[in-house]
Motif scaffolding. Structure first.
Motif, mmCIF file in Angstrom:
data_model
loop_
_atom_site.group_PDB
_atom_site.id
_atom_site.type_symbol
_atom_site.label_atom_id
_atom_site.label_comp_id
_atom_site.label_asym_id
_atom_site.label_seq_id
_atom_site.Cartn_x
_atom_site.Cartn_y
_atom_site.Cartn_z
ATOM 1 N N GLY A 10 -77.943 32.152 24.194
ATOM 2 C CA GLY A 10 -77.039 33.265 23.908
ATOM 3 C C GLY A 10 -76.575 33.314 22.460
ATOM 4 N N GLN A 11 -76.930 32.286 21.684
ATOM 5 C CA GLN A 11 -76.531 32.231 20.277
ATOM 6 C C GLN A 11 -77.591 32.895 19.395
ATOM 7 O OE1 GLN A 11 -73.437 30.845 19.474
ATOM 8 N NE2 GLN A 11 -73.299 30.794 21.716
ATOM 9 N N ALA A 12 -77.297 32.959 18.099
ATOM 10 C CA ALA A 12 -78.218 33.577 17.140
ATOM 11 C C ALA A 12 -79.498 32.756 17.012
ATOM 12 C CB ALA A 12 -77.543 33.694 15.777
ATOM 13 N N ASP A 13 -80.622 33.463 16.829
ATOM 14 C CA ASP A 13 -81.908 32.767 16.728
ATOM 15 C C ASP A 13 -82.067 31.970 15.433
ATOM 16 O OD1 ASP A 13 -82.415 34.806 14.911
ATOM 17 O OD2 ASP A 13 -83.962 35.772 16.123
ATOM 18 N N ARG A 14 -81.087 32.010 14.562
ATOM 19 C CA ARG A 14 -81.153 31.191 13.346
ATOM 20 C C ARG A 14 -81.069 29.693 13.677
ATOM 21 N NH1 ARG A 14 -75.839 33.229 13.055
ATOM 22 N NH2 ARG A 14 -74.240 31.604 13.114
ATOM 23 N N GLU A 72 -85.076 41.763 19.090
ATOM 24 C CA GLU A 72 -84.436 42.851 18.336
ATOM 25 C C GLU A 72 -83.024 42.479 17.904
ATOM 26 O OE1 GLU A 72 -85.284 47.352 19.261
ATOM 27 O OE2 GLU A 72 -83.746 46.589 20.632
ATOM 28 N N GLN A 73 -82.303 41.792 18.800
ATOM 29 C CA GLN A 73 -80.904 41.438 18.524
ATOM 30 C C GLN A 73 -80.749 40.072 17.869
ATOM 31 O OE1 GLN A 73 -78.454 42.128 22.077
ATOM 32 N NE2 GLN A 73 -79.898 43.713 22.708
ATOM 33 N N GLY A 74 -81.879 39.359 17.680
ATOM 34 C CA GLY A 74 -81.821 38.051 17.038
ATOM 35 C C GLY A 74 -81.099 37.005 17.868
ATOM 36 N N LEU A 75 -81.329 37.024 19.195
ATOM 37 C CA LEU A 75 -80.633 36.115 20.101
ATOM 38 C C LEU A 75 -81.594 35.162 20.799
ATOM 39 C CD1 LEU A 75 -78.213 38.616 21.887
ATOM 40 C CD2 LEU A 75 -77.636 36.980 20.075
ATOM 41 N N ILE A 76 -81.084 33.984 21.106
ATOM 42 C CA ILE A 76 -81.807 33.013 21.930
ATOM 43 C C ILE A 76 -81.442 33.304 23.389
ATOM 44 C CG2 ILE A 76 -82.049 30.577 22.544
ATOM 45 C CD1 ILE A 76 -81.316 29.902 19.613
ATOM 46 N N ASP A 103 -83.282 24.427 13.656
ATOM 47 C CA ASP A 103 -82.569 23.164 13.835
ATOM 48 C C ASP A 103 -83.185 22.362 14.982
ATOM 49 O OD1 ASP A 103 -80.881 24.102 11.861
ATOM 50 O OD2 ASP A 103 -79.273 24.662 13.237
ATOM 51 N N VAL A 104 -83.502 23.057 16.068
ATOM 52 C CA VAL A 104 -84.114 22.396 17.224
ATOM 53 C C VAL A 104 -85.534 21.948 16.872
ATOM 54 C CG1 VAL A 104 -84.872 22.687 19.621
ATOM 55 C CG2 VAL A 104 -82.688 23.673 18.865
#
Length: 197
Positions: free
Chosen positions: A107-111, A28-32, A115-116
């Motif tokens: 804890g960073q954005a799932d965008r 929901e929050q777009g977080l990793i 990259d990974v």
């Protein structure tokens, strides 16, 4: 959502229902959210995830599970609890089913996921950004299935884990190069993929 997955010639002793957790607060929050520090006690199911589980249990289309084994993250534990309570089963926590650790990106954005994944496609052993290597994720999830195959027979085991680990597991079980794990059909929240007969 339902998928059936068949490995080449292996004769399974058990049936496995591989389930991705329901839609979560991290989604929901777009977080990793991939570390135990963040994922064990926070970022559980979202309201949408709770609804998905309610509908899944009410309209169960698979063989009735006899065991429920799950990642100990909050979102997977809550998912497993909803199914286990519907069938009167106890939960079995399994740390090896945890989310893939995304290192510096936790804890960073799932965008940052793509990259990974682009690096994964080149090298299944890479640890850029201090992420857990695809090969390591495959080894720990395959070990869970291998252990269950040795422990029991004739069971229907619901295995509740996370999107990346399950796609990596399915790639490994299909004997495909682990660098191709993102070519595996995407596993949607609360979806179930059946292994075995």
């Amino acid at each position: 959502m339902s998928n059936t997955f068949r490995t080449s010639s292996y004769h399974w002793r058990n049936r496995y229902l591989l389930m991705r957790h329901g839609h979560s607060q991290a989604n929901e929050q777009g977080l990793i959210i991939s570390s135990p520090e963040r994922g064990l006690n926070a970022f559980g199911l979202s309201a949408l995830g709770e609804q998905q589980l309610l509908e899944t249990v009410e309209d169960w289309q698979w063989t009735t599970p006899t065991r429920v084994v799950h990642s100990d993250f909050l979102r997977t534990t809550q998912t497993a609890e909803r199914v286990a309570s519907a069938f009167g089963l106890t939960l079995e926590k399994e740390q090896r089913l945890r989310e893939r650790y995304f290192g510096e990106l936790d804890g960073q954005a799932d965008r940052y996921y793509p990259d990974v994944w682009a690096l994964d496609a080149q090298d299944a052993d890479h640890q850029q950004y201090q992420v857990e290597a695809v090969s390591r994720v495959a080894a720990r999830l395959c070990a869970v299935i291998e252990g269950l195959e040795q422990q029991c027979s004739g069971e229907t085991v619901l295995v509740v884990s996370h999107g990346d680990p399950l796609q990596i597991l399915l790639t490994a079980l299909a004997n495909k190069p682990l660098t191709q794990h993102r070519e595996q059909a995407a596993l949607l929240p609360a979806s179930i993929t059946r292994l075995g007969g």
